[in-house]
Scaffold this motif. Structure first.
Motif: not given
Length: 246
Positions: A220-246
């Motif tokens: 929903c927030h896309g590029s507004r989410v800081a890289l640090l926040t996104r990285k931490e949020a996805l730390r336990r969601l390995t399957s979500g890492e590729d999706r986060s780079r769309r």
């Protein structure tokens, strides 16, 4: 209620004496440098400090919230000849509030807030926010009024505290989802490191139980989410890492 009125002599004085006996000047210098602190440091190891507080609690037994707050405030304000407050006494005050958190209620957050405003370091803010405020909030919905005020406070440590106070509910499987989303929305544009990090931390904890909520919020927030926040949020969601780079 003053600590003079508590049993077993003066617990705050006894606890401070126990901490002074564990002082380590070399560790104190390292700790002060690590925390960028301007307080007096004794250098007491956290496990030893926690043990001292636990022994005090066992001697005192169950106490009402007013006495718990009095003990914590005594420890917090003590300087004992120093020109500045003593970090280790303040950390002991936080530990007291953590160990007696179930004796406190939403009305006691006025005192907790005053302490949070004086913390000025994650090492005091985080345990007080999570293991005291968060425990109160999980038991007493009325605490939400304070948290809603904190999330909009000019002091970023109060904003961090409001967010971190949601962690006990998340970990217990009783998340306050509405507040989580509202607080995350409020903080998504923050530039302060400690807020970006905390937001990622809370989202990461949420992802273990509700990964879809986290992914939907990130999308929903896309590029507004800081890289640090996104990285931490996805730390336990390995399957979500590729999706986060769309």
């Amino acid at each position: 209620m003053k600590t003079d009125d508590l049993p077993s002599g003066r617990p705050a004085e006894d606890l401070r004496a126990a901490l002074r006996a564990l002082a380590d000047p070399d560790r104190a210098d390292q700790q002060r440098a690590y925390l960028h602190s301007d307080l007096v440091h004794l250098g007491v190891r956290v496990p030893d400090l926690r043990r001292c507080v636990t022994e005090t609690r066992r001697r005192l037994g169950a106490r009402p919230g007013s006495e718990v707050l009095a003990l914590a405030q005594d420890l917090w304000s003590a300087q004992e000849g120093h020109t500045k407050p003593v970090y280790d006494y303040r950390r002991a005050a936080v530990e007291v509030l953590m160990q007696y958190a179930r004796a406190l209620d939403a009305s006691d957050l006025e005192v907790v807030e005053a302490l949070l405003r004086q913390c000025r370091t994650w090492a005091l803010v985080d345990p007080l926010a999570v293991h005291c405020t968060g425990v109160i909030a999980l038991r007493n919905p009325a605490a939400g009024t304070a948290l809603d005020r904190w999330i909009a406070d000019p002091d970023f440590w109060l904003r961090r505290s409001a967010l971190l106070a949601l962690l006990p509910g998340i970990r217990a499987g009783r998340p306050d989802t509405a507040r989580l989303i509202a607080y995350a929305d409020a903080l998504v544009g923050e530039r302060e490191f400690f807020l970006r990090k905390a937001l990622g931390w809370v989202l990461r904890e949420t992802s273990t139980r509700d990964p879809q909520l986290v992914m939907d919020w990130l999308d929903c927030h896309g590029s507004r989410v800081a890289l640090l926040t996104r990285k931490e949020a996805l730390r336990r969601l390995t399957s979500g890492e590729d999706r986060s780079r769309r």
